[in-house]
Design a protein around this motif. Structure first.
Motif, PDB file in Angstrom:
ATOM      1  N   ALA A   1      43.245  35.977  49.535  1.00 24.16           N
ATOM      2  CA  ALA A   1      43.292  35.738  47.735  1.00 24.16           C
ATOM      3  C   ALA A   1      43.210  34.305  48.608  1.00 24.16           C
ATOM      4  O   ALA A   1      41.568  33.551  47.762  1.00 24.16           O
ATOM      5  N   SER A   2      43.769  33.606  49.139  1.00 28.10           N
ATOM      6  CA  SER A   2      44.200  32.105  49.345  1.00 28.10           C
ATOM      7  C   SER A   2      42.833  31.701  50.498  1.00 28.10           C
ATOM      8  O   SER A   2      42.465  30.896  50.552  1.00 28.10           O
TER       9      SER A   2
ATOM     10  N   ALA B   1      42.037  32.994  42.800  1.00 28.66           N
ATOM     11  CA  ALA B   1      42.711  33.360  42.048  1.00 28.66           C
ATOM     12  C   ALA B   1      43.273  35.092  42.821  1.00 28.66           C
ATOM     13  O   ALA B   1      42.518  35.525  42.063  1.00 28.66           O
TER      14      ALA B   1
ATOM     15  N   ARG C   1      41.948  37.756  39.759  1.00 26.72           N
ATOM     16  CA  ARG C   1      40.736  37.532  39.247  1.00 26.72           C
ATOM     17  C   ARG C   1      39.953  38.881  40.959  1.00 26.72           C
ATOM     18  O   ARG C   1      38.863  38.697  40.828  1.00 26.72           O
ATOM     19  N   CYS C   2      41.245  38.803  41.665  1.00 31.21           N
ATOM     20  CA  CYS C   2      41.081  39.761  42.983  1.00 31.21           C
ATOM     21  C   CYS C   2      41.165  41.732  41.937  1.00 31.21           C
ATOM     22  O   CYS C   2      41.699  41.651  41.943  1.00 31.21           O
TER      23      CYS C   2
END
Length: 215
Positions: free
Chosen positions: A129-130, A135, A138-139
């Motif tokens: 995600a990073s 965020a 939202r994944c």
């Protein structure tokens, strides 16, 4: 890719050569780093040596590796920079299997080499995600093991589980369960967001059910 049987073949051969009972390993090895399985079930062996041996065996084994129907089509339709591969396999093993199934890895490709604590720890998904710049909330994670589901949920992400590696009952912690990856449809809508539809009834609330099962 579906490498479930391939993984089992390799571990069966590895355990047999070392006089280790494979039965308890079969219950936990899927979706986890090999180093963690060895550390827990064969602590008397040299960890680095056995990890390297297993990695070589898995990278060279082609029996039991299959492209999951719908996988190439699904990832081909995803916008660049909006998806990642997160695997408990090493880059060597995962790369070999992707080439075997003719799937080009995305720029964000998190493997066992990148993290210290593997699934069910959330580290791998948080790293993805990073790197995506999205965020965690939202994944959406697509997983087929209980360890992977736990990792995704611990990372604060929604999880779609696929049956096959584990029985459906073992996947109940996921937000949605799909029998086939081909049943998962992802489309980009005018707002730029991605709409996910699946022909299953939600096990938990991800969003309002649609005529196709859930979004």
């Amino acid at each position: 890719m579906d490498s479930c049987r391939c993984v089992e073949l390799v571990w069966e051969r590895w355990a047999s050569d070392r006089g280790i009972d494979i039965a308890p390993l079969m219950k936990v090895l899927h979706g986890r780093k090999s180093s963690e399985t060895i550390r827990a079930y064969a602590p008397h062996l040299d960890l680095a040596t056995e990890v390297a041996t297993l990695e070589k065996m898995e990278a060279e084994e082609t029996d039991g590796v299959f492209r999951v129907p719908g996988a190439k089509e699904l990832v081909s339709n995803l916008p660049p920079g909006r998806w990642a591969i997160v695997t408990s396999g090493t880059a060597l093993v995962a790369g070999a299997r992707l080439r075997l199934c003719d799937i080009t890895p995305p720029p964000v490709f998190v493997t066992a080499d990148d993290i210290r604590d593997g699934k069910p720890a959330p580290d791998c998904y948080l790293m993805a995600a990073s790197r995506l710049g999205i965020a965690p909330a939202r994944c959406v994670v697509v997983e087929d093991t209980t360890a992977g589901i736990e990792a995704g949920k611990s990372a604060g992400m929604k999880v779609i589980a696929l049956t096959g590696t584990c029985e459906r009952a073992a996947l109940s912690a996921a937000d949605l369960i799909a029998s086939r990856l081909a049943d998962v449809c992802i489309q980009q809508i005018p707002s730029g967001d991605l709409s996910i539809a699946i022909d299953e009834v939600p096990t938990n609330e991800v969003g309002k059910p649609s005529s196709r099962g859930g979004r």
